[in-house]
Design a protein around this motif. Structure first.
Motif, mmCIF file in Angstrom:
data_model
loop_
_atom_site.group_PDB
_atom_site.id
_atom_site.type_symbol
_atom_site.label_atom_id
_atom_site.label_comp_id
_atom_site.label_asym_id
_atom_site.label_seq_id
_atom_site.Cartn_x
_atom_site.Cartn_y
_atom_site.Cartn_z
ATOM 1 N N VAL A 190 -63.181 -1.876 -33.663
ATOM 2 C CA VAL A 190 -62.127 -1.741 -32.660
ATOM 3 C C VAL A 190 -62.801 -1.729 -31.302
ATOM 4 O O VAL A 190 -63.641 -0.875 -31.018
ATOM 5 N N ILE A 191 -62.460 -2.727 -30.479
ATOM 6 C CA ILE A 191 -63.109 -2.877 -29.181
ATOM 7 C C ILE A 191 -62.066 -2.743 -28.092
ATOM 8 O O ILE A 191 -60.979 -3.311 -28.203
ATOM 9 N N ALA A 192 -62.369 -1.985 -27.053
ATOM 10 C CA ALA A 192 -61.471 -1.965 -25.895
ATOM 11 C C ALA A 192 -62.148 -2.738 -24.787
ATOM 12 O O ALA A 192 -63.332 -2.520 -24.518
ATOM 13 N N SER A 193 -61.423 -3.669 -24.185
ATOM 14 C CA SER A 193 -62.031 -4.425 -23.103
ATOM 15 C C SER A 193 -60.975 -5.103 -22.250
ATOM 16 O O SER A 193 -59.865 -5.356 -22.697
ATOM 17 N N HIS A 194 -61.348 -5.393 -21.012
ATOM 18 C CA HIS A 194 -60.448 -6.150 -20.147
ATOM 19 C C HIS A 194 -60.563 -7.640 -20.421
ATOM 20 O O HIS A 194 -59.682 -8.407 -20.093
ATOM 21 N N SER A 195 -61.721 -8.022 -20.980
ATOM 22 C CA SER A 195 -61.999 -9.441 -21.076
ATOM 23 C C SER A 195 -61.539 -10.025 -22.417
ATOM 24 O O SER A 195 -62.050 -9.667 -23.472
ATOM 25 N N LEU A 196 -60.591 -10.916 -22.347
ATOM 26 C CA LEU A 196 -60.121 -11.590 -23.552
ATOM 27 C C LEU A 196 -61.049 -12.747 -23.881
ATOM 28 O O LEU A 196 -61.355 -13.020 -25.035
ATOM 29 N N THR A 197 -61.557 -13.401 -22.824
ATOM 30 C CA THR A 197 -62.365 -14.604 -23.030
ATOM 31 C C THR A 197 -63.641 -14.313 -23.815
ATOM 32 O O THR A 197 -64.005 -15.072 -24.708
ATOM 33 N N ILE A 198 -64.289 -13.177 -23.481
ATOM 34 C CA ILE A 198 -65.552 -12.880 -24.155
ATOM 35 C C ILE A 198 -65.356 -12.706 -25.656
ATOM 36 O O ILE A 198 -66.163 -13.149 -26.462
ATOM 37 N N TYR A 199 -64.246 -12.072 -26.051
ATOM 38 C CA TYR A 199 -64.083 -11.746 -27.464
ATOM 39 C C TYR A 199 -63.159 -12.705 -28.208
ATOM 40 O O TYR A 199 -62.831 -12.477 -29.359
ATOM 41 N N ARG A 200 -62.733 -13.777 -27.548
ATOM 42 C CA ARG A 200 -61.777 -14.688 -28.192
ATOM 43 C C ARG A 200 -62.295 -15.214 -29.530
ATOM 44 O O ARG A 200 -61.549 -15.293 -30.511
ATOM 45 N N ASP A 201 -63.595 -15.524 -29.581
ATOM 46 C CA ASP A 201 -64.136 -16.082 -30.825
ATOM 47 C C ASP A 201 -64.515 -14.997 -31.847
ATOM 48 O O ASP A 201 -64.748 -15.285 -33.005
ATOM 49 N N THR A 202 -64.579 -13.723 -31.419
ATOM 50 C CA THR A 202 -64.999 -12.663 -32.331
ATOM 51 C C THR A 202 -63.809 -11.913 -32.921
ATOM 52 O O THR A 202 -63.847 -11.508 -34.087
ATOM 53 N N ALA A 203 -62.776 -11.715 -32.103
ATOM 54 C CA ALA A 203 -61.679 -10.851 -32.537
ATOM 55 C C ALA A 203 -60.734 -11.589 -33.474
ATOM 56 O O ALA A 203 -60.540 -12.796 -33.363
ATOM 57 N N ASP A 204 -60.152 -10.844 -34.431
ATOM 58 C CA ASP A 204 -59.133 -11.412 -35.302
ATOM 59 C C ASP A 204 -57.765 -11.168 -34.700
ATOM 60 O O ASP A 204 -56.826 -11.906 -34.953
ATOM 61 N N CYS A 205 -57.681 -10.098 -33.925
ATOM 62 C CA CYS A 205 -56.365 -9.654 -33.510
ATOM 63 C C CYS A 205 -56.464 -8.982 -32.145
ATOM 64 O O CYS A 205 -57.411 -8.238 -31.886
#
Ligand SMILES: Nc1ncnc2c1ncn2[C@@H]1O[C@H](COP(=O)(O)OP(=O)(O)OP(=O)(O)O)[C@@H](O)[C@H]1O
Ligand SMILES: [Mg+2]
Lengths: 229, 252
Positions: A190-205
């Motif tokens: 579970v990651i909290a972050s402002h940046s969607l772009t950085i985690y777009r390829d890592t996050a499932d949801c």
């Protein structure tokens, strides 16, 4: 393994409004969740509650159906990286800091030292860092040291608050590798972050919070969007 | 803002660090001796110094403590400790003054003042040295044996206290960097505002650190699992309790 919340509310002691309202969600093993939203949305608060550190004003956090708040037994399942690494470090040297938690559950120093070396290699750090005093480290290194101190006891659930901020590209990549590794071992991220772009390829949801409520849930792998009003 | 003040502040925080964390060299020794054992040794020395009537015994106690300090500390820490310890001794002497009245009839006044100071110093030294060796944090760990709440509170306090002091020095530095002219008025403004904010900051910091400690404590250190009492510990504990009871009974 499943971490779930039902109708969760949280109000900071003395505050007039709820920091979190009516959070109902299930975090499932092997998946990576990104919690995003504007400043003050309640991301940090949600992470602290999910990891069992704050007691919800109403509702409960359940790990496989059992409430976790206040039970020391469950601490080793969670690895929490706080938003401010400076406040996470309180031991004299980097070595003491890294082994602080793991030493409480493992007496085999040979194994602990091997793991220390393994993580130093992973982050391409020199062994000489072990003798440094933690308060003399730069912000980025404080973050890495705090992260190693968690990873070394192999928690199944990684709760990371703004893990990439103030880190160079090389370390951002490594953090993403760690997230992927944990997911492949059937852990929960579970990651909290402002940046969607950085985690777009890592996050499932992606869970979008605003004003303490879940506003939108985007399933990146299946391209499903659900909005709550 | 002159850099001398910052040197002094940093040095002060370093001394604080020794006090809260104890000495490195001591922590290495914990491998051989249980903290409870060390605690018993020093407490028995304090008891001996306080209740025995022989001054020779007190001198022995004092020299053991001094030897401990000089064996363990690096030169820098010893210098810091001696400065701070001098302060403690003065305080101890001051606190001991009222007990002049106890001895008033038996001895003359100068002698009785000197005696009171000597007794209060020699009986407070062992415990002071113990806290320097193991640190406030270590004292907290020892207290855990007797009371979980008090022990935890003492260790958390020592952690938070040190962290806040370090941050406070940094905050001062950052704020002074915003003074472009070094008028006295600006200096006062920074000082006063940092003091006020220190209270707010310390609330935020202690809340956060309490959460951090909670999240990083996987299993509470208990004497049973992490420092078991071994044969040497039993022997030393037994011996020191024995010696202190003998000394009270015999050397009165
Ligand atoms: N210790 C506290 N006491 C009282 N209120 C608090 C405390 N910490 C946070 N809040 C409030 O709770 C709300 C949510 O804060 P939170 O820190 O969870 O937001 P966030 O989404 O993590 O923001 P950011 O992106 O800035 O880190 C905010 O309105 C904040 O003012
Ligand atoms: Mg936050």
């Amino acid at each position: 393994m499943e971490l779930s919340t039902k109708n969760l509310y949280y109000k900071y002691p003395g505050a007039s409004h709820y920091a979190l309202r009516d959070i109902t969600y299930k975090f499932i093993e092997g998946k990576t969740y990104l919690i995003t939203g504007p400043n003050g949305a309640g991301k940090t608060t949600l992470l602290l509650i999910l990891s069992g550190l704050l007691k919800p004003t109403q509702g409960e956090v359940l790990l496989d159906g059992t409430p976790i708040h206040g039970k020391e037994l469950y601490r080793r399942f969670f690895g929490v990286l706080f938003q401010n690494p400076d406040l996470m470090l309180f031991n004299p040297t980097v070595y003491d800091e890294i082994i602080y938690s793991v030493r409480q559950i493992c007496n085999d120093f040979r194994r602990i030292n091997e793991d220390v070396d393994k993580w130093l290699n992973f982050f391409e750090l020199d062994r000489s860092i072990l003798d440094r005093q933690t308060h003399t480290l730069s912000y980025g290194y404080k973050k890495i040291v705090a992260l190693i101190s968690i990873l070394i006891y192999e928690p199944k659930i990684l709760i990371l608050d703004e893990p990439h901020t103030n880190l160079s590209k090389k370390y951002i990549k490594k953090i993403k590798d760690i997230i992927a590794m944990n997911a492949s071992k059937n852990g929960i991220n579970v990651i909290a972050s402002h940046s969607l772009t950085i985690y777009r390829d890592t996050a499932d949801c992606v869970i979008v919070l605003n004003n303490g409520m879940i506003r939108k849930i985007v399933d990146l792998k299946r391209n499903l969007i659900s909005t709550t009003s | 803002m002159n850099s001398a003040l910052f040197r002094v502040l940093h040095e002060l925080v370093d001394i604080l660090e020794v006090f809260t964390r104890g000495m490195n060299e001591y922590r290495k020794m914990v491998g051989y001796l249980n903290p409870l054992t060390v605690f018993t040794i020093f407490v028995s020395m304090a008891v001996i110094a306080a209740y025995s009537s022989s001054d020779a015994v007190r001198i022995v106690v004092l020299s053991i403590c001094m030897a401990q300090l000089s064996l363990m500390g690096s030169r820098k820490t010893v210098a810091g400790i001696i400065k701070t310890y001098g302060f403690i001794i003065i305080l101890a002497a001051f606190l001991g003054l009222p007990s002049i009245y106890i001895y008033m009839e038996k001895h003359n006044i100068i002698e009785s003042v000197a005696r009171t100071i000597f007794i209060s110093i020699s009986s407070s030294t062992p415990v002071a040295v113990l806290s320097i060796l193991v640190g406030i944090k270590g004292v907290g760990e020892i207290l855990l044996i007797f009371s979980k709440t008090i022990g935890r509170a003492v260790s958390a306090f020592s952690t938070i206290f040190l962290k806040i002091s370090r941050l406070q020095v940094d905050i001062l530095l950052m704020r002074f960097s915003r003074n472009i002219s070094s008028g006295r008025r600006n200096i006062w403004r920074v000082m006063v505002s940092s003091l006020g904010d220190a209270l707010l900051h310390s609330e935020y910091i202690s809340q956060n650190i309490a959460l951090v400690i909670k999240s990083r404590t996987l299993a509470e250190k208990s004497l049973k699992n992490s420092y078991g009492l071994r044969l040497p510990d039993y022997i030393i504990i037994f011996a020191s309790v024995l010696i202190s009871s003998i000394s009270i009974a015999v050397w009165r």
